[in-house]
Design a protein around this motif. Sequence first.
Motif, PDB file in Angstrom:
ATOM      1  N   PHE A  41       0.516  -1.107  -0.500  1.00 39.92           N
ATOM      2  CA  PHE A  41      -0.414  -0.017   0.328  1.00 39.92           C
ATOM      3  C   PHE A  41       0.662   1.151   0.081  1.00 39.92           C
ATOM      4  N   GLN A  89     -10.433  -0.569  -2.365  1.00 43.14           N
ATOM      5  CA  GLN A  89     -10.983   0.671  -1.668  1.00 43.14           C
ATOM      6  C   GLN A  89     -12.136   1.361  -2.458  1.00 43.14           C
ATOM      7  N   GLN A  98      -6.542   2.038   6.021  1.00 42.01           N
ATOM      8  CA  GLN A  98      -5.000   0.888   5.400  1.00 42.01           C
ATOM      9  C   GLN A  98      -3.929   2.389   6.084  1.00 42.01           C
TER      10      GLN A  98
END
Length: 122
Positions: A41, A89, A98
């Motif tokens: 991420f 998302q 996150q």
Amino acid sequence: DQRQYVKHSYTDRSNDLFENLTESDENTLRLYREDSVGGTFPIKLQIVLKVVEKIGQQHIVSWLPHGRAFMIHRPREFEDEVMGKYFKQTKLTSFQRQLNLYDFQRITHGRDAGSYYHELFL
């Protein structure tokens, strides 16, 4: 009232020139656009912040001038135009989870209130 101070060692990136995406960044981003398995991420977020700047969408999300934090300026547009394109998302709350998972901190006071930072994310 005893205050605690956290030592941070930041590099001020506000005077750095904007660099074009590297071929590696473009290849990584292409993987994300195709919804393939890719990096973590934070890596994806770093690339997306570069892309958003390159295509002129800094009014939605951008680095702050000092280069140590980023801010989502227009949450609804961020969900619709950025998250839907580059992240799995679709809701801002999931994106924020996150950020929390990767230990990003939200600045709640001062002129940078509402932005996010991580001492290793510059």
